[in-house]
Structures are given as C-alpha cells and as structure tokens.
Design an enzyme around this catalytic site. Sequence first.
Site, PDB file in Angstrom:
ATOM      1  N   ASP A   1      17.646 -52.451 -18.442  1.00 27.29           N
ATOM      2  CA  ASP A   1      18.350 -53.649 -17.970  1.00 27.29           C
ATOM      3  C   ASP A   1      18.413 -53.714 -16.437  1.00 27.29           C
ATOM      4  O   ASP A   1      18.478 -52.684 -15.775  1.00 27.29           O
ATOM      5  CB  ASP A   1      19.771 -53.646 -18.561  1.00 27.29           C
TER       6      ASP A   1
ATOM      7  N   HIS B   1      10.530 -58.170 -13.725  1.00 29.81           N
ATOM      8  CA  HIS B   1       9.973 -57.742 -15.015  1.00 29.81           C
ATOM      9  C   HIS B   1       8.674 -56.962 -14.793  1.00 29.81           C
ATOM     10  O   HIS B   1       8.403 -55.984 -15.488  1.00 29.81           O
ATOM     11  CB  HIS B   1       9.734 -58.944 -15.935  1.00 29.81           C
TER      12      HIS B   1
ATOM     13  N   LEU C   1       4.145 -37.898 -28.627  1.00 27.44           N
ATOM     14  CA  LEU C   1       5.286 -38.798 -28.415  1.00 27.44           C
ATOM     15  C   LEU C   1       5.142 -40.102 -29.211  1.00 27.44           C
ATOM     16  O   LEU C   1       4.084 -40.721 -29.205  1.00 27.44           O
ATOM     17  CB  LEU C   1       5.374 -39.125 -26.906  1.00 27.44           C
TER      18      LEU C   1
HETATM   19  C1  IPE Z   1      19.623 -56.146 -23.247  1.00 25.49           C
HETATM   20  O1  IPE Z   1      19.744 -56.689 -21.990  1.00 25.49           O
HETATM   21  C2  IPE Z   1      18.240 -56.420 -23.767  1.00 25.49           C
HETATM   22  C3  IPE Z   1      17.165 -55.699 -23.111  1.00 25.49           C
HETATM   23  C4  IPE Z   1      17.286 -54.757 -22.212  1.00 25.49           C
HETATM   24  C5  IPE Z   1      15.867 -56.099 -23.561  1.00 25.49           C
HETATM   25  P1  IPE Z   1      20.294 -58.166 -21.762  1.00 25.49           P
HETATM   26  O2  IPE Z   1      20.381 -58.336 -20.283  1.00 25.49           O
HETATM   27  O3  IPE Z   1      19.470 -59.134 -22.499  1.00 25.49           O
HETATM   28  O4  IPE Z   1      21.737 -58.109 -22.447  1.00 25.49           O
HETATM   29  P2  IPE Z   1      23.095 -58.797 -22.024  1.00 25.49           P
HETATM   30  O5  IPE Z   1      22.812 -60.275 -21.951  1.00 25.49           O
HETATM   31  O6  IPE Z   1      23.479 -58.228 -20.709  1.00 25.49           O
HETATM   32  O7  IPE Z   1      24.078 -58.422 -23.092  1.00 25.49           O
HETATM   33  C1  IPE Z   2      16.244 -56.556 -18.664  1.00 24.53           C
HETATM   34  O1  IPE Z   2      16.480 -57.099 -17.417  1.00 24.53           O
HETATM   35  C2  IPE Z   2      14.910 -56.955 -19.232  1.00 24.53           C
HETATM   36  C3  IPE Z   2      14.950 -57.870 -20.364  1.00 24.53           C
HETATM   37  C4  IPE Z   2      16.009 -58.377 -20.943  1.00 24.53           C
HETATM   38  C5  IPE Z   2      13.670 -58.241 -20.893  1.00 24.53           C
HETATM   39  P1  IPE Z   2      17.221 -58.478 -17.294  1.00 24.53           P
HETATM   40  O2  IPE Z   2      16.204 -59.564 -17.279  1.00 24.53           O
HETATM   41  O3  IPE Z   2      18.285 -58.594 -18.312  1.00 24.53           O
HETATM   42  O4  IPE Z   2      17.844 -58.364 -15.845  1.00 24.53           O
HETATM   43  P2  IPE Z   2      19.315 -58.785 -15.415  1.00 24.53           P
HETATM   44  O5  IPE Z   2      20.260 -58.098 -16.353  1.00 24.53           O
HETATM   45  O6  IPE Z   2      19.379 -60.273 -15.534  1.00 24.53           O
HETATM   46  O7  IPE Z   2      19.443 -58.285 -14.023  1.00 24.53           O
HETATM   47 MG    MG Z   3      20.256 -58.038 -18.393  1.00 30.95          MG
END
Ligand code: IPE
Ligand code: IPE
Ligand code: MG
Length: 244
Positions: free
Chosen positions: A31, A48, A143
Amino acid sequence: MKWFGLSRVRAVKEKIDWNSPTPKHIAIMMDGNGRWAKRRGLPRSAGHYAGMQTMRETINMCHRNGIDSLTLYAFSTENWKRPKDEVDYIISLVGEFVQDTNVQELNENNIRVFFIGDISRFPEETQEAMRKVVGLTYNNSGLKIFFAMNYGGRSDILQAARSMLETNKGKEITEEEFERFLYTGQNPCPDLLIRTSGEKRLSNFLLWQSAHTELWFTDEMWPDFSEELFYQSILDYQNRKKRA
Ligand code: IPE
Ligand code: IPE
Ligand code: MG
C-alpha cells in the site's frame, strides 16, 4: 525500493537466528503507491510502476532467503471503484510482469506463480496472460507466489461456502474441510502479514487465513519498502515468537 548502506542491512540481518522460527509464508499489502507518487508531484501511475519494481525485488529477497510462500495483495474487489484509467493501468502491469524476460527469471529462480481471487472479471487477454505465467511456472518447486487479484476476503469465504455446499452435500463441515475450498486451498496460512504506508487495516485481505497471523506495519510507502525493512519484519516476528 530504498537502498541503505549494506552495513545497516547487515546489522539487522545478523540479528536473525535462522535456526529459530522465521516466517515461512509472508503476505504483503503493498500500500501507498499513490501517496508516494503524489509526494513527488508524479501521477499515481508512476507510483504503481515504482511499486512493481519493489515487488520484483521483494520476490527476489524472499527467494534468496528461502521463504516458502509469498502472497501479494495486488488488486482488491474494492479497487474497481477507482478511476478507470488507474484500474486499466494497474491491469496493464500484469502484462508487463509476464514478459518473457521476467518469466525466464522466475523459472531460473524455481518460482511458481498462482493467482487468487475472481480473475474472470479481468479482460480476456489479461486472464490469458495470467494462465500463461501459471502454466509456464507450474513445474517449479521453490518459492510460491500467490497474487491476489480481484481478491476480497469476504468473497473468498462466500465462494468457498458455495462450492463446499455444492460438493459436500450433507457432509459434516469442519474448519479443515472448509479451508480446502478457499482460494488459498491447502496451502498453509500466512505467518506474517506486512502492510506498508502506515495504514493499519486488513482492507478485506485474507480474513479467514489471517486468524493467527502476526501483523507488522511500517510507515514507509510500498515503493520505499527496503531490504532493511524486510529483515526487520522477520526479526520482529522472531522476537514475538520467542516471547510467546
Ligand atoms: C489494499 O489497499 C489493497 C491493496 C494493497 C491492493 P487499498 O489502498 O486499496 O485499501 P484501503 O482503501 O486503504 O482500505
Ligand atoms: C496500493 O497503493 C496499490 C493498489 C491498491 C493497487 P495505493 O494505490 O492504494 O496507494 P495509496 O494508498 O492511495 O497511497
Ligand atoms: Mg491505498
């Protein structure tokens, strides 16, 4: 990925006693890609993209350190609510991941790939690419990587309940039996769950499977996840187990 001086990484790594419990299955909620990019004045897609490089390096770290399984939360059932161009970009990174050179590296490292989640919602060519990498790494015995794509803990439990009722009509239901129907099947549950970016939620990840999992959080955004943090999470896991 952030690289610190080798000595800093080594200092943490040397504290780990590899003869005492270490996590065999690590799950990661990758995240903070968006915030990482925003802080640099970049589009979220740049976050990303950077996150994907960190993911590859993390896979290699797990491989080098003899971790059995790595589950990566890459796309949740809730992530469809994001703007279409962001969703499309994340999906396009799958195509990037299954390029020949990367698959060759997976094979050289004896890594086997699985996907968990309802992948039928992805475009046909993406599903094709997923099936291809699963097939090309099928015979590897090192793995195991489980990519959670269109994964939600609640929908995992629901789909398992539905298929179990279908398959086991009238049979007694036990936890062990139920588990077989989850996307993760008979694979062991994660020992350690890492979430980056300072958020401390499960966000619908592995709800059933994380019942006994150690949770570990860092404020660093996913693209800045480092070798030092990787070893720190293992060391903290070990210290918690020693206290238990
Ligand atoms: C969780 O992160 C999903 C992934 C890391 C793919 P999100 O950013 O989508 O989750 P919330 O919105 O903070 O709960
Ligand atoms: C996690 O990073 C990746 C995915 C959910 C695919 P985010 O896109 O949620 O990044 P933040 O949380 O908005 O910074
Ligand atoms: Mg996020």
